[in-house]
Motif scaffolding. Sequence first.
Motif, PDB file in Angstrom:
ATOM      1  N   UNK A 487       0.573  -1.244   0.034  1.00 11.30           N
ATOM      2  CA  UNK A 487      -0.130  -0.057  -0.078  1.00 11.30           C
ATOM      3  C   UNK A 487       0.809   1.426  -0.026  1.00 11.30           C
ATOM      4  N   UNK A 488       1.944   1.205   0.913  1.00  4.85           N
ATOM      5  CA  UNK A 488       2.781   2.643   1.017  1.00  4.85           C
ATOM      6  C   UNK A 488       3.530   2.575  -0.388  1.00  4.85           C
ATOM      7  N   UNK A 489       4.039   1.395  -1.083  1.00  7.00           N
ATOM      8  CA  UNK A 489       4.779   1.576  -2.153  1.00  7.00           C
ATOM      9  C   UNK A 489       4.312   1.785  -3.573  1.00  7.00           C
ATOM     10  N   UNK A 490       3.084   1.775  -3.470  1.00  5.81           N
ATOM     11  CA  UNK A 490       2.336   1.941  -4.875  1.00  5.81           C
ATOM     12  C   UNK A 490       1.368   3.119  -4.919  1.00  5.81           C
ATOM     13  N   UNK A 491       1.740   4.018  -4.135  1.00  3.66           N
ATOM     14  CA  UNK A 491       0.894   5.279  -4.410  1.00  3.66           C
ATOM     15  C   UNK A 491       1.237   5.913  -5.779  1.00  3.66           C
ATOM     16  N   UNK A 492       2.254   5.550  -6.467  1.00  4.44           N
ATOM     17  CA  UNK A 492       2.483   6.224  -7.690  1.00  4.44           C
ATOM     18  C   UNK A 492       1.471   5.834  -8.679  1.00  4.44           C
ATOM     19  N   UNK A 493       0.820   4.676  -8.455  1.00  5.31           N
ATOM     20  CA  UNK A 493      -0.018   4.152  -9.490  1.00  5.31           C
ATOM     21  C   UNK A 493      -1.349   4.804  -9.678  1.00  5.31           C
ATOM     22  N   UNK A 494      -1.934   5.542  -8.704  1.00  2.00           N
ATOM     23  CA  UNK A 494      -3.086   6.426  -8.564  1.00  2.00           C
ATOM     24  C   UNK A 494      -3.006   7.360  -9.847  1.00  2.00           C
ATOM     25  N   UNK A 495      -3.811   7.591 -10.392  1.00  5.74           N
ATOM     26  CA  UNK A 495      -4.154   8.284 -11.483  1.00  5.74           C
ATOM     27  C   UNK A 495      -3.214   8.106 -12.911  1.00  5.74           C
TER      28      UNK A 495
END
Length: 577
Positions: A487-495
Motif C-alpha cells: 500500500x505504501x509503495x504503490x501510491x505512484x500508481x494512482x491516476x
Amino acid sequence: MADYLSPGVYVEEFDSGAQPLEGASTSTAGFIGLAQRGEIEGVPQLVTSVADFHRLFGSYLSENEFGEYRFLSYAVEHFYLNGGSRCYVMRVAPTDAKVAKNKADSNKEASILEISSKNPGTWGNQIRIVVVPSSKAKTQIYEVISDKQYRVKNNAGFNVGDVVAFEAAGQKQYNKVVASQDNIIELAEELDGDVTDAGLLPSKVLTTSEFTLHVFYGDEAETYEKVSLNISAANHIEKIVSRSNIITVKDLTDGKDLGVIAPFEVLSGENETVGKFQIALSGGSNGSIAQVTPDVFMGVDRGPGKRTGIQSFIDNDVVSIIAIPGVTEPTVQLSLVAHCENLGSRFAVLDIPREKTKVADVMTHRNIFDSSYAAMYNPWLQVFDPLDKRNIYIPPSGSVIGIYSRSDQTRGVQKAPANEVVRGAVGLDCQYNKGEQDILNPQGVNLIRHFAGQGIRVWGARTTSSNGLWKYVNVRRLFIFIEESIKNGTNWVVFEPNDEQLWARVQRTIDAFLTRVWRDGALMGGSPSEAFYINIGRSTMTQDDIDNGRLICVIGVAPVKPAEFVIFRITQKTREE
C-alpha cells in the motif's frame, strides 16, 4: 506532450521499469496509560528510550495512588529492555485531574496572566517561575521634531504599543510608543527636560521595557527572554511561551491599555529595582482512581489533533503493535481490538487480569475475544521496582511487545515471537504446567513459562482467532507487513493510465518485493512461483472496472508456519531392511 518548435536535440526522462518497494516497519510500538505528566489530547509522542519517556511523561507511579493503573512506565521500560527500538505513547488521565495555576486571590500577576502547567497532575505544583526585568532595544535621541515626535539613532525594536523608559541622570520616565518608522518615534506623552544626546557614549537613552521569564521544573529549565505584554508585538508572551513544554500562558487583558507602567511592575506590583519576583503554581491534581473509567482509555474523537486515548492513534500510521498495559477491562480491550481490526495495520497485545490464574478463570476472560489482530499473554512477570526498591508484578504486554520488536529485527516478522527469553523478569506470578497449557494453548492463550536452565520464556504464538488460517501471530503480522508495504509503495500508481503498460509495471514492482520476502524466508516454496502469484490485467478486471477507474491486482502468498509441535518418531531396529 511537450511542444517541439525549433530544430534541435531534446533529452527527456520517463519511468518504464518497476518502482522500488520498501518494506513497512513492523516493530514500532504504541502504549496508552496513566503517567505523571504529558499531553492527554492530540497525537501520541515519539519515545526513543527510557530516559526519553521519563523526560516527557515523568517517573514511576506509586501503587497507593494509582493502583492497578500505574504500569505504563514499567511497560515502556521493559519494552526497551527486551529489545524494543521505538514507541509512541499517549497519556490518559482521570476526568477530575486538574492543571496547576497561579491563584488570583494571592498574586497580582494572576489578574494579568493566567499561567498553568502544560497538562494535569500534581507535578505542576512543583513548577517555579522567576520574572526579571529586561529590554530588547535601546537608542539615543538625536532631535526633538515636535512635542511627541523624536528622531532617534535607530528605531529597530521599538514597536507600536511598547512601553518605553527614558533614562537620564538616574531617573526614568515611562511612556508608550504611538508610531515608529524611519528612525522617528512618536510617544503618547511629551518627555520632560532636555532629552537629546548625540554623544558616542550616550548618558541619556530610550529603552523598551520587557521582562524575562525563567521556568523551572526539576532538572528542566526554560528561559524566554525579553517578552512583552504588548499583544500586537511579535514578542508577546503568549506567542513566545507557546513552545514551552512546562507551562501555558494566557493574557487576560484582551489587549486593553495598561497605561505607561513597566510590565514588570504591572505583574509584580513592585518597582523594577527589586530585580526579580517569583510565581508559584498550585492546585494541580492527579485526579482520583474512581474517575478512571473505560471511556478514559477508549478516548474521544474531537477531530484531527484533538483526539484522546485509543482514538489518538488514528492520527498515527507508524505504530504496528499496541497495548494498554495492565488494563484488563473487557470494554477497553475490545475497543483496542476493534481499533486494530478497523485499521488493519496493527496488532494488539492483551493482558489477562492478575487475579485470574486458574484455567477456568483464564478461559472466562479469553472467551470474550475472537480476532486475528490480537494475542493474549499470561501470567504477570515479577520484576524489580526502582521506586519501592522491591520486586513487584507487572503485566507482560510491555515485555512481549519488546520481544516482538527484537524478533522482527533479528529474524524477521515471519518468525513466531516465541521461545524467546523474557529479559528483566526474575519470576512469574504463577507457574503453569504442561497439562494446563494443553488446555489453554489451543484456545489461544499464550503462556510465559519457566524452564530449568533456560530461564523465563514466551511459550506460545497464537492469536485469539477461531479461524485456523489466522491462528498464528506471525502469519497475521506477516500479512500486515506485506499489505502495508504494498500500500505504501504503490501510491505512484494512482491516476496513471490504466493500461497494459501500467499493469506490467505494477506486476514487476510487486514481484521484485515478494521475491525478496521469499528469499528472506518468509514464504514457503522452493522457488518464487511456488511462494506467491500475482494476477493483474484482463483476468482480474472487467471493462466496467476499467471504466470506473479500478485497477485490481490479485496476490496470493504462502506464509511459513511455526513448528509448534516438534515430533521425533523413534523405533527399534536390529538391522537394515
